[in-house]
Write a protein that holds these residues in place. Structure first.
Motif, mmCIF file in Angstrom:
data_model
loop_
_atom_site.group_PDB
_atom_site.id
_atom_site.type_symbol
_atom_site.label_atom_id
_atom_site.label_comp_id
_atom_site.label_asym_id
_atom_site.label_seq_id
_atom_site.Cartn_x
_atom_site.Cartn_y
_atom_site.Cartn_z
ATOM 1 N N HIS A 10 38.485 65.558 -0.767
ATOM 2 C CA HIS A 10 39.101 64.761 0.270
ATOM 3 C C HIS A 10 38.305 65.031 1.628
ATOM 4 O O HIS A 10 37.784 66.052 1.795
ATOM 5 C CB HIS A 10 40.666 65.638 0.390
ATOM 6 N N VAL A 11 38.132 64.026 2.483
ATOM 7 C CA VAL A 11 37.442 64.064 3.590
ATOM 8 C C VAL A 11 38.366 63.716 4.831
ATOM 9 O O VAL A 11 39.259 63.029 4.723
ATOM 10 C CB VAL A 11 36.307 63.128 3.745
ATOM 11 N N VAL A 19 32.633 64.158 10.601
ATOM 12 C CA VAL A 19 33.714 64.898 9.438
ATOM 13 C C VAL A 19 34.041 66.204 10.104
ATOM 14 O O VAL A 19 33.187 66.997 10.408
ATOM 15 C CB VAL A 19 32.653 65.097 8.184
ATOM 16 N N ILE A 22 36.278 68.788 4.910
ATOM 17 C CA ILE A 22 35.833 68.184 3.329
ATOM 18 C C ILE A 22 36.046 69.254 2.499
ATOM 19 O O ILE A 22 35.509 70.286 2.416
ATOM 20 C CB ILE A 22 34.318 67.660 3.572
ATOM 21 N N ARG A 25 33.008 72.226 -0.246
ATOM 22 C CA ARG A 25 31.757 72.473 0.570
ATOM 23 C C ARG A 25 31.190 73.573 0.293
ATOM 24 O O ARG A 25 31.797 74.733 0.390
ATOM 25 C CB ARG A 25 32.338 72.281 2.051
ATOM 26 N N ALA A 31 30.532 70.752 7.333
ATOM 27 C CA ALA A 31 31.376 69.589 6.837
ATOM 28 C C ALA A 31 30.608 68.213 6.844
ATOM 29 O O ALA A 31 30.641 67.442 5.829
ATOM 30 C CB ALA A 31 32.532 69.419 7.782
ATOM 31 N N PHE A 35 29.202 65.947 3.853
ATOM 32 C CA PHE A 35 29.400 64.421 3.659
ATOM 33 C C PHE A 35 28.338 63.678 3.423
ATOM 34 O O PHE A 35 28.132 62.654 2.640
ATOM 35 C CB PHE A 35 30.177 64.005 4.644
ATOM 36 N N ARG A 53 40.965 59.394 6.986
ATOM 37 C CA ARG A 53 40.669 59.823 5.742
ATOM 38 C C ARG A 53 39.924 59.107 4.804
ATOM 39 O O ARG A 53 39.793 58.082 4.921
ATOM 40 C CB ARG A 53 42.141 60.243 5.127
#
Length: 72
Positions: A10-11, A19, A22, A25, A31, A35, A53
């Motif tokens: 999920h972001v 971002v 996330i 990671r 983050a 991404f 999102r």
């Protein structure tokens, strides 16, 4: 790919598109860096959602390999 072999990462995005959060990671990346790496290597697996999102749906072996490469 079965559900057991799939990870959903999920972001969350800030209003400016950066971002903020996330999943999965590696500790060596922030983050936005994680991404960017996922987008570069597996961008076709990203699905944008409303409300700032989105998520990546990737195989566990792909995520493991990307994490290992990020630590080098």
């Amino acid at each position: 790919m079965t559900a057991a072999d799939t990870l959903i990462i999920h972001v969350r995005f800030a209003p400016d598109g950066s971002v903020t959060e996330i999943g999965e990671r590696p500790s060596g990346l922030d983050a936005q860096q994680w991404f960017n790496r996922l987008s570069d290597k597996a961008g076709s697996s990203f699905q944008a959602l409303s409300g700032g999102r989105g998520f990546f749906r990737l195989g566990t072996e792909v995520v493991t390999a990307l994490k290992a490469a990020a630590l080098q």
